[in-house]
Structure formats: structure tokens, C-alpha cells
Design an enzyme around this catalytic site. Sequence first.
Site, PDB file in Angstrom:
ATOM      1  N   ARG A 193       0.824  -1.214   0.000  1.00 32.76           N
ATOM      2  CA  ARG A 193       0.000   0.000   0.000  1.00 32.76           C
ATOM      3  C   ARG A 193       0.849   1.250   0.000  1.00 32.76           C
ATOM      4  O   ARG A 193       1.901   1.277   0.645  1.00 32.76           O
ATOM      5  CB  ARG A 193      -0.888   0.044   1.253  1.00 32.76           C
ATOM      6  CG  ARG A 193      -2.366  -0.178   0.927  1.00 32.76           C
ATOM      7  CD  ARG A 193      -3.184  -0.221   2.154  1.00 32.76           C
ATOM      8  NE  ARG A 193      -2.577  -1.113   3.128  1.00 32.76           N
ATOM      9  CZ  ARG A 193      -2.761  -0.990   4.425  1.00 32.76           C
ATOM     10  NH1 ARG A 193      -3.491  -0.020   4.910  1.00 32.76           N
ATOM     11  NH2 ARG A 193      -2.200  -1.832   5.249  1.00 32.76           N
ATOM     12  N   SER A 225      -8.605   0.190  -0.234  1.00 33.77           N
ATOM     13  CA  SER A 225      -9.525  -0.114   0.863  1.00 33.77           C
ATOM     14  C   SER A 225     -10.199   1.167   1.368  1.00 33.77           C
ATOM     15  O   SER A 225     -10.907   1.821   0.638  1.00 33.77           O
ATOM     16  CB  SER A 225      -8.805  -0.855   1.980  1.00 33.77           C
ATOM     17  OG  SER A 225      -9.731  -1.251   2.970  1.00 33.77           O
ATOM     18  N   HIS A 226      -9.925   1.546   2.629  1.00 35.09           N
ATOM     19  CA  HIS A 226     -10.585   2.714   3.218  1.00 35.09           C
ATOM     20  C   HIS A 226      -9.614   3.894   3.345  1.00 35.09           C
ATOM     21  O   HIS A 226      -9.930   4.879   3.985  1.00 35.09           O
ATOM     22  CB  HIS A 226     -11.127   2.350   4.603  1.00 35.09           C
ATOM     23  CG  HIS A 226     -10.047   1.892   5.529  1.00 35.09           C
ATOM     24  ND1 HIS A 226      -9.537   0.612   5.489  1.00 35.09           N
ATOM     25  CD2 HIS A 226      -9.354   2.541   6.479  1.00 35.09           C
ATOM     26  CE1 HIS A 226      -8.578   0.507   6.388  1.00 35.09           C
ATOM     27  NE2 HIS A 226      -8.439   1.663   7.003  1.00 35.09           N
ATOM     28  N   LYS A 270      -3.902  -6.453  -2.668  1.00 39.20           N
ATOM     29  CA  LYS A 270      -4.117  -7.588  -1.767  1.00 39.20           C
ATOM     30  C   LYS A 270      -3.944  -8.844  -2.615  1.00 39.20           C
ATOM     31  O   LYS A 270      -4.603  -8.978  -3.650  1.00 39.20           O
ATOM     32  CB  LYS A 270      -5.524  -7.540  -1.162  1.00 39.20           C
ATOM     33  CG  LYS A 270      -5.723  -6.398  -0.170  1.00 39.20           C
ATOM     34  CD  LYS A 270      -7.123  -6.401   0.438  1.00 39.20           C
ATOM     35  CE  LYS A 270      -7.273  -5.231   1.420  1.00 39.20           C
ATOM     36  NZ  LYS A 270      -8.637  -5.115   1.959  1.00 39.20           N
ATOM     37  N   ASP A 295     -17.106  -0.829   3.513  1.00 36.95           N
ATOM     38  CA  ASP A 295     -15.872  -0.055   3.385  1.00 36.95           C
ATOM     39  C   ASP A 295     -15.527   0.078   1.902  1.00 36.95           C
ATOM     40  O   ASP A 295     -16.257  -0.415   1.033  1.00 36.95           O
ATOM     41  CB  ASP A 295     -14.737  -0.688   4.198  1.00 36.95           C
ATOM     42  CG  ASP A 295     -14.177  -1.947   3.567  1.00 36.95           C
ATOM     43  OD1 ASP A 295     -14.939  -2.666   2.884  1.00 36.95           O
ATOM     44  OD2 ASP A 295     -12.977  -2.228   3.740  1.00 36.95           O
ATOM     45  N   ASP A 315     -13.571  -1.225  -0.262  1.00 37.84           N
ATOM     46  CA  ASP A 315     -13.440  -2.341  -1.206  1.00 37.84           C
ATOM     47  C   ASP A 315     -14.400  -3.491  -0.908  1.00 37.84           C
ATOM     48  O   ASP A 315     -14.318  -4.543  -1.530  1.00 37.84           O
ATOM     49  CB  ASP A 315     -11.991  -2.832  -1.287  1.00 37.84           C
ATOM     50  CG  ASP A 315     -11.497  -3.528  -0.022  1.00 37.84           C
ATOM     51  OD1 ASP A 315     -12.016  -3.221   1.070  1.00 37.84           O
ATOM     52  OD2 ASP A 315     -10.590  -4.370  -0.127  1.00 37.84           O
ATOM     53  N   ASP A 370     -14.956  -5.489   1.743  1.00 47.03           N
ATOM     54  CA  ASP A 370     -14.695  -6.700   2.544  1.00 47.03           C
ATOM     55  C   ASP A 370     -15.042  -6.524   4.021  1.00 47.03           C
ATOM     56  O   ASP A 370     -14.877  -7.442   4.811  1.00 47.03           O
ATOM     57  CB  ASP A 370     -13.259  -7.231   2.357  1.00 47.03           C
ATOM     58  CG  ASP A 370     -12.174  -6.240   2.728  1.00 47.03           C
ATOM     59  OD1 ASP A 370     -12.491  -5.191   3.331  1.00 47.03           O
ATOM     60  OD2 ASP A 370     -10.998  -6.502   2.417  1.00 47.03           O
ATOM     61  N   ARG A 371     -15.559  -5.313   4.396  1.00 49.24           N
ATOM     62  CA  ARG A 371     -15.974  -5.101   5.784  1.00 49.24           C
ATOM     63  C   ARG A 371     -17.379  -4.499   5.823  1.00 49.24           C
ATOM     64  O   ARG A 371     -17.765  -3.754   4.935  1.00 49.24           O
ATOM     65  CB  ARG A 371     -14.988  -4.160   6.497  1.00 49.24           C
ATOM     66  CG  ARG A 371     -13.600  -4.787   6.633  1.00 49.24           C
ATOM     67  CD  ARG A 371     -12.665  -3.965   7.501  1.00 49.24           C
ATOM     68  NE  ARG A 371     -12.328  -2.690   6.902  1.00 49.24           N
ATOM     69  CZ  ARG A 371     -12.591  -1.501   7.441  1.00 49.24           C
ATOM     70  NH1 ARG A 371     -13.212  -1.395   8.601  1.00 49.24           N
ATOM     71  NH2 ARG A 371     -12.232  -0.391   6.831  1.00 49.24           N
ATOM     72  N   HIS A 421     -13.514  -7.570   9.391  1.00 53.36           N
ATOM     73  CA  HIS A 421     -13.337  -8.701   8.471  1.00 53.36           C
ATOM     74  C   HIS A 421     -13.988  -9.929   9.112  1.00 53.36           C
ATOM     75  O   HIS A 421     -13.565 -10.370  10.176  1.00 53.36           O
ATOM     76  CB  HIS A 421     -11.846  -8.993   8.240  1.00 53.36           C
ATOM     77  CG  HIS A 421     -11.119  -7.910   7.506  1.00 53.36           C
ATOM     78  ND1 HIS A 421     -11.066  -7.858   6.135  1.00 53.36           N
ATOM     79  CD2 HIS A 421     -10.432  -6.838   7.949  1.00 53.36           C
ATOM     80  CE1 HIS A 421     -10.372  -6.793   5.761  1.00 53.36           C
ATOM     81  NE2 HIS A 421      -9.968  -6.161   6.850  1.00 53.36           N
TER      82      HIS A 421
END
Length: 463
Positions: free
Chosen positions: A18, A106-107, A116, A242, A244, A246-247, A329
Amino acid sequence: MGNHTQFPASVFKAYDIRGTVPDLIDAAFARSLGVALAARAREQGVQTLVVGRDGRLSSEMLSLALQEGMLEGGVDTLDVGMVPTPLVYFAANIMQTGSGVAITGSHNPPKYNGFKMMMGGRALYGDDVQQLAQTMNGDAPAPASEAGTRRQLDLAQTYIARVAAGVKLARPMKIAIDCGNGVAGAVAPQLFRALGCEVDELFCEVDGNFPNHHPDPAEPKNLQDLIKHVAETDCELGLAFDGDGDRLGVVTKSGQIIWPDRQLVLFARDVLERNPGAIIIYDVKCSRHVGLSVEAAGGTALMWKTGHSLVKAKLAETGAPLAGEMSGHIFFKERWYGFDDGLYTGARLLEIVSRFADACAPLEALPQDVSTPELKLEMEEGQPFSLVKALQDQGQFPGAERVITIDGVRAEYADGFGLARPSNTTPVVVLRFEAQSEAALARIQADFRRELGKLAPNATLPF
């Protein structure tokens, strides 16, 4: 011959890669990463890598450059386009490659992006990420005898059909969803309609500038629009995702935020009804009620280190049907593939609460203590690890029933817990406290204040 540039060490993180675009991560970086991943794939006998991307402004450019490197490295790519990260994992599972890359920040703020990665059915993290750095900064891998080929595939409808076939609501529901202009907006509205919901959409247009609020449901301020909408309309509850996908964030009609560790209690009870005695995994940041509730429901509670890659690896190793992290997650192995997926988690939540006339009742009845959010003690690079190591070796918590040191220091008392652990992503010590009462919370915080004060007398503690 060596590479023309040295890629910065700072972007190779504990769980993924990242950094900011274009100063740390650019097309040349992505292409070099593609070559390194292709070399690793060939070593492991993997012929195809799935590539998907989020809705950030730089994601398409990075995706094309990454694939260029992979193809040059002699590996085929399956480009699933702009999708939530879980759809990259889904594609890797159903296409039987177990390998792929989700390009996502992501966030993080808009100028960030990242990768990822999974290979041969497991997440690449820790040493794997450092090995990629060495390959990228070392001599170029031997060229492939034959370039790979790129295929494009739209799997969104396949994914929606697969979730809807496996998850059944007891009755139709009306919900609100807030995607914060993240990539979940490309799939979530259709998915929840396919499950039989009437859906009010908030900020479901994918926009990498994130013009409304940040797509991070872990921050209460980012849930205020959703809370207001659910309160003022006939929606039964609200789901937030979030950046992407995944949360998951959850808010009730009365405005209560149901944090992921409480969600995990709901899921654990449900899964244990069908899988008596099963292991349920939770991370060191979670409420003590996760462990207590799992044991009360006849399951085996297993506390593990924080980090989606680490939890995923533990899940695979133990064969547990469910795992979850305080960060949001949640991993379902029962009836699903064992990867973290905010959209699927939302579907499973609705399946449970749709059995109740008042969908919020089972959520608001979940056990809850007085707790702090994640508190951050900011330090210089490297200092958090040495401070927490010293706390593990020298810290005295005489009132605690047990002190767990698998990931930082978690002192568990009869009426609460305190946690100090070094973040794997930024130079901070993360602290969290929970207890049955304000008095117990203050007492546990005083223990940590005393012990940290001995080891870092000059630190300004955030509590």
C-alpha cells in the site's frame, strides 16, 4: 541486470502492499510486481492469476500495468474488472486458481492504492511480501518462453446468483445501504434486491473522489448519514460497506452501531446451532463477550492475532467454520469459501434477523460492555514494537486472571480487559479497553497507565 529503480520499502506492508500514487506506487511499480508475481506463480505451478480493481481513480491504470507484467512473465490473467475485493477471492475460488490480486486502497484516502494478493489458495503476507520486494528490487526474473494471455470476465451476476441461492430470508425486508462511493456500490444494491429486500441506496455511485464521506464504517462519523436515513424512513436497519467491500458496518433503527465483534456473537450462535462444538476464531481486539458467548453456545473459542491475512491462515489451518476481527473482516467457511466478504456477511446477518418481527431486537440484545474505541499512542518508526515487547517481558498486572501475549499484551480480568499491541501498518501502539462498568474500565486503564508509564515515561498516553 538490476532494475532501473529501487522501489520504496515503506509500501511493502505486513498484510499487503500500500502507498500513495504516483509518488510511491505507479505503473512501473505495478508492472514490476506483475513480473514478480508471475515468477512466483510459475514456481508454484499456477497458470492463471485473477485481477480485479476497486473504483479509485488510479486503479485501472495499475490493473493494466500489473497485467502487462504478469503476461510478460508467462502467466495468463483473468481480468474481472471493477469489483469489490471479495469478488476477486470468489473468482479465484470458482475458477480453481486460488490465486489473484485485488487492486484497492480499501478505506485509505483517495490518493492511496495497493494490492491484496493470494497465491495457491492462501493470502500472501509477511515474508511473502518481503520476498516480492526482493524480486522487484533485485535481478529481473528469467524471461518467460511464451507470453500469457488476458481474458476478461464479468462475474457479478454469478456471484449474486450464488449468494442468493445459499442465503434465504424468512421474510422480505426494507433496508438502507451506504457504500460511501466505494466499489461495493457496483454490486451491493443488486445483491440485496436479489435476496428479496427493498433497498434505499446511499452513495452507491462508485466515485474514487469519495465526495460524501469516507468509506470506512469503523469510524462512527462515517455512519451518521445512514443512521439519520434509517431513523427517518421505514427502513428496518442499515448496512454500510468499506471502500473495497470486505468489511461491514451495521446500524439499527434507534441509531445504535453494532460493532463487528458483537456481529460475530450473532453469527457464532447461528453457526454453532448447525456445527456443535466447532472452533470460532476471533482476534485480540474483540470483546471478551465473543469468547464467553462461543463457550456458552457449546463452541470452542480461539483467540488469534489481528490481521486479515493472519486470521485467514488460522481459519485454513483449524478448519473452523467462522472467524472474525474487530476491524470488520468476517470469514464464513460454513456455506461459503472462508474469505472475508462484507456483502456476504450482510446477507447472513439479514438471514438471521429476518426471523424476527423486529429485526433490530436480536442485534440490540447482543451483550455489550462499556468500551473504548481503538486508542492510538503515536510513536517513531520501530518504537511501538520495542515498547510492547518490554511490556510483555516486564509488565505487572496482578489483578488480571490471565495475560495473553500472542499479539501484544491483552490482560483479562474477571470484569473486563485491556489491550496494547503494535500496529503492523503505522508506527502506533493500539490500545483498547472494555469492562462491565465505568469504574472497572478506569481501574484497568490505571493498570496500563502505570505499566506503560514505567517503560515510556515521556509518552503522552491517549487515555
